[in-house]
Design a protein around this motif. Sequence first.
Motif, PDB file in Angstrom:
ATOM      1  N   HIS A   1     -17.059   1.967   0.567  1.00 48.31           N
ATOM      2  CA  HIS A   1     -16.654   0.559   0.374  1.00 48.31           C
ATOM      3  C   HIS A   1     -17.549  -0.146  -0.652  1.00 48.31           C
ATOM      4  CE1 HIS A   1     -14.420   1.350   4.064  1.00 48.31           C
ATOM      5  NE2 HIS A   1     -15.561   1.680   4.634  1.00 48.31           N
TER       6      HIS A   1
ATOM      7  N   ILE B   1      -2.144  -3.964  -5.250  1.00 48.75           N
ATOM      8  CA  ILE B   1      -1.322  -4.635  -4.242  1.00 48.75           C
ATOM      9  C   ILE B   1      -1.102  -6.123  -4.562  1.00 48.75           C
ATOM     10  CG2 ILE B   1      -1.721  -3.082  -2.277  1.00 48.75           C
ATOM     11  CD1 ILE B   1      -3.995  -4.937  -1.352  1.00 48.75           C
TER      12      ILE B   1
ATOM     13  N   PHE C   1     -13.834   4.357  -1.977  1.00 45.22           N
ATOM     14  CA  PHE C   1     -13.175   3.934  -0.732  1.00 45.22           C
ATOM     15  C   PHE C   1     -13.889   4.467   0.511  1.00 45.22           C
ATOM     16  CE2 PHE C   1      -9.788   3.327  -3.785  1.00 45.22           C
ATOM     17  CZ  PHE C   1      -9.144   2.195  -3.322  1.00 45.22           C
TER      18      PHE C   1
ATOM     19  N   LYS D   1       2.816   2.808  -6.573  1.00 46.24           N
ATOM     20  CA  LYS D   1       2.454   2.063  -7.798  1.00 46.24           C
ATOM     21  C   LYS D   1       1.818   3.001  -8.833  1.00 46.24           C
ATOM     22  CE  LYS D   1      -0.250  -0.757  -5.444  1.00 46.24           C
ATOM     23  NZ  LYS D   1       0.014  -0.264  -4.063  1.00 46.24           N
TER      24      LYS D   1
ATOM     25  N   ARG E   1      -9.637   9.450   1.840  1.00 47.89           N
ATOM     26  CA  ARG E   1     -10.482   8.247   1.905  1.00 47.89           C
ATOM     27  C   ARG E   1     -11.398   8.248   3.135  1.00 47.89           C
ATOM     28  NH1 ARG E   1      -6.651   3.333  -0.635  1.00 47.89           N
ATOM     29  NH2 ARG E   1      -6.374   4.321  -2.659  1.00 47.89           N
TER      30      ARG E   1
ATOM     31  N   ARG F   1      -2.779  10.048   3.139  1.00 48.49           N
ATOM     32  CA  ARG F   1      -3.753   9.865   2.052  1.00 48.49           C
ATOM     33  C   ARG F   1      -5.131   9.469   2.581  1.00 48.49           C
ATOM     34  NH1 ARG F   1      -2.967   4.777  -1.530  1.00 48.49           N
ATOM     35  NH2 ARG F   1      -3.839   3.883   0.367  1.00 48.49           N
TER      36      ARG F   1
ATOM     37  N   TYR G   1     -14.719   2.307  -7.952  1.00 49.40           N
ATOM     38  CA  TYR G   1     -14.856   1.926  -6.534  1.00 49.40           C
ATOM     39  C   TYR G   1     -14.741   3.156  -5.643  1.00 49.40           C
ATOM     40  CZ  TYR G   1     -14.141  -0.685  -2.211  1.00 49.40           C
ATOM     41  OH  TYR G   1     -14.273  -1.192  -0.936  1.00 49.40           O
TER      42      TYR G   1
ATOM     43  N   THR H   1       0.830  -1.202   0.000  1.00 50.32           N
ATOM     44  CA  THR H   1       0.000   0.000   0.000  1.00 50.32           C
ATOM     45  C   THR H   1       0.872   1.263   0.000  1.00 50.32           C
ATOM     46  OG1 THR H   1      -1.756   1.190   1.150  1.00 50.32           O
ATOM     47  CG2 THR H   1      -0.207   0.004   2.550  1.00 50.32           C
ATOM     48  N   ALA H   2       0.474   2.233  -0.808  1.00 50.78           N
ATOM     49  CA  ALA H   2       1.149   3.543  -0.873  1.00 50.78           C
ATOM     50  C   ALA H   2       2.643   3.457  -1.206  1.00 50.78           C
ATOM     51  CB  ALA H   2       0.925   4.328   0.424  1.00 50.78           C
TER      52      ALA H   2
ATOM     53  N   ARG I   1       0.303   6.536   3.816  1.00 54.26           N
ATOM     54  CA  ARG I   1      -1.061   6.008   3.915  1.00 54.26           C
ATOM     55  C   ARG I   1      -1.890   6.813   4.914  1.00 54.26           C
ATOM     56  NH1 ARG I   1      -3.835   0.404   3.002  1.00 54.26           N
ATOM     57  NH2 ARG I   1      -5.646   0.684   4.319  1.00 54.26           N
TER      58      ARG I   1
ATOM     59  N   ARG J   1     -10.955   8.627   6.449  1.00 58.36           N
ATOM     60  CA  ARG J   1     -10.602   7.854   7.661  1.00 58.36           C
ATOM     61  C   ARG J   1     -10.000   8.802   8.705  1.00 58.36           C
ATOM     62  NH1 ARG J   1     -10.132   2.747   4.879  1.00 58.36           N
ATOM     63  NH2 ARG J   1     -11.499   3.139   3.105  1.00 58.36           N
TER      64      ARG J   1
ATOM     65  N   GLN K   1      -6.298  -0.570  11.365  1.00 50.03           N
ATOM     66  CA  GLN K   1      -6.406  -1.419  10.166  1.00 50.03           C
ATOM     67  C   GLN K   1      -5.020  -1.879   9.712  1.00 50.03           C
ATOM     68  OE1 GLN K   1      -7.901   0.658   6.737  1.00 50.03           O
ATOM     69  NE2 GLN K   1      -8.237  -1.227   5.549  1.00 50.03           N
TER      70      GLN K   1
ATOM     71  N   PHE L   1      -9.385  -5.939   3.744  1.00 51.49           N
ATOM     72  CA  PHE L   1      -9.315  -5.478   2.356  1.00 51.49           C
ATOM     73  C   PHE L   1      -7.982  -5.841   1.707  1.00 51.49           C
ATOM     74  CE2 PHE L   1     -12.497  -2.549   4.139  1.00 51.49           C
ATOM     75  CZ  PHE L   1     -13.490  -2.644   3.186  1.00 51.49           C
ATOM     76  N   ASP L   2      -7.097  -6.446   2.451  1.00 51.86           N
ATOM     77  CA  ASP L   2      -5.778  -6.792   1.910  1.00 51.86           C
ATOM     78  C   ASP L   2      -5.634  -8.287   1.639  1.00 51.86           C
ATOM     79  OD1 ASP L   2      -5.574  -4.193   3.538  1.00 51.86           O
ATOM     80  OD2 ASP L   2      -3.810  -4.165   2.233  1.00 51.86           O
TER      81      ASP L   2
ATOM     82  N   ASP M   1      -7.950  -2.092  -7.570  1.00 50.66           N
ATOM     83  CA  ASP M   1      -8.940  -1.571  -6.609  1.00 50.66           C
ATOM     84  C   ASP M   1     -10.347  -1.487  -7.201  1.00 50.66           C
ATOM     85  OD1 ASP M   1      -6.854  -1.161  -4.866  1.00 50.66           O
ATOM     86  OD2 ASP M   1      -6.743   1.005  -5.176  1.00 50.66           O
TER      87      ASP M   1
HETATM   88  O1  C5P Z   1      -3.923   2.383  -3.278  1.00 55.07           O
HETATM   89  P1  C5P Z   1      -3.530   1.176  -2.424  1.00 55.07           P
HETATM   90  O2  C5P Z   1      -2.714   0.185  -3.179  1.00 55.07           O
HETATM   91  O3  C5P Z   1      -2.931   1.550  -1.110  1.00 55.07           O
HETATM   92  O4  C5P Z   1      -4.933   0.479  -2.143  1.00 55.07           O
HETATM   93  C1  C5P Z   1      -5.007  -0.740  -1.453  1.00 55.07           C
HETATM   94  C2  C5P Z   1      -5.355  -0.507  -0.004  1.00 55.07           C
HETATM   95  O5  C5P Z   1      -6.669   0.018   0.119  1.00 55.07           O
HETATM   96  C3  C5P Z   1      -5.340  -1.798   0.798  1.00 55.07           C
HETATM   97  O6  C5P Z   1      -4.182  -1.853   1.585  1.00 55.07           O
HETATM   98  C4  C5P Z   1      -6.638  -1.755   1.621  1.00 55.07           C
HETATM   99  O7  C5P Z   1      -6.368  -1.892   3.009  1.00 55.07           O
HETATM  100  C5  C5P Z   1      -7.200  -0.376   1.350  1.00 55.07           C
HETATM  101  N1  C5P Z   1      -8.679  -0.353   1.277  1.00 55.07           N
HETATM  102  C6  C5P Z   1      -9.380   0.289   2.280  1.00 55.07           C
HETATM  103  N2  C5P Z   1     -10.753   0.363   2.209  1.00 55.07           N
HETATM  104  C7  C5P Z   1     -11.423  -0.185   1.187  1.00 55.07           C
HETATM  105  C8  C5P Z   1     -10.716  -0.857   0.144  1.00 55.07           C
HETATM  106  C9  C5P Z   1      -9.326  -0.923   0.233  1.00 55.07           C
HETATM  107  O8  C5P Z   1      -8.787   0.794   3.261  1.00 55.07           O
HETATM  108  N3  C5P Z   1     -12.751  -0.100   1.139  1.00 55.07           N
END
Ligand code: C5P
Length: 243
Positions: free
Chosen positions: A110, A130, A107, A35, A167, A162, A105, A31-32, A159, A169, A177, A76-77, A57
Amino acid sequence: RMKEQLLMKSNGSDAGVPLKQPFVIGVAGGTASGKTTVCKMIISQLHDQRVVLIHQDSFYHTLSEDKLQKVSKYNFDHPDAFNTELLLSCMHKLKRGEEVNIPNYDFKTHRSTESSRKVNPSDVIILEGILVLHDHRVRDLMNMKIFVDTDSDVRLARRIQRDTLERGRNIQNVLDQYARFVKPSFEEFILPSKKFADIIIPRGGDNDVAIDLIVQHICTKFGQHDLCKIYPNVFVIFSTFQI
Ligand code: C5P
Ligand code: ADP
């Protein structure tokens, strides 16, 4: 005619044979890690090819009401969080030269949004996410596999920034998380997929040399040597190595 010219191979014994399918690049990493930044840098240097960027994603499953209630317990991972069958079907269509609709999608909610994104067939398809190197069926679609390798502390710092800014949060959510799902899944699924990469890029978008070499390689595949301004006389042979 233009497309035919762009799809001509120019190196090796098959010089002059049209490439039958688009050139597919997979870009994985934690993540972050940068990419998306790396992909955009590659795209900005590929002036003469039609390029499309697909995000893994976009293929997250929409959460049911039940799962939404307990979203802090959802991983989500994990590979199962993605609709990989749909991803495969879209990628196969693009490889066959058909247009596709890619889900959008959100974020914050969800969920996939009502609208989707129409994507036209292209010469180069870049798939970033990822876990794009995790499933062998997805890997098998790729002509070049890249892993963006950025230190975990840098990634976590990015992260936090961002996810709180973009997103929806708060810092506590992000840290919880990260500790519960993001870090363990990185170690279990993402890091082991690094071994499938042809190219490993340390420091992501800060690594201009790696980006230039990748663009150079793509240009040689399309017979566009003259359009590559960097290292014009170097023929780069890629195997699994670190730039
Ligand atoms: O952009 P990035 O590669 O970081 O996006 C993947 C990340 O998005 C994952 O690590 C996942 O935890 C996060 N995610 C999230 N909430 C969602 C979907 C994905 O926090 N609804
Ligand atoms: P990924 O697609 O791997 O999640 P991104 O390229 O979207 O990563 O980058 C994640 C965040 O980090 C974004 O806010 C981006 O602006 C920032 N970022 C990415 N690369 C760099 C960099 N080299 N230097 C500073 N910030 C960066």
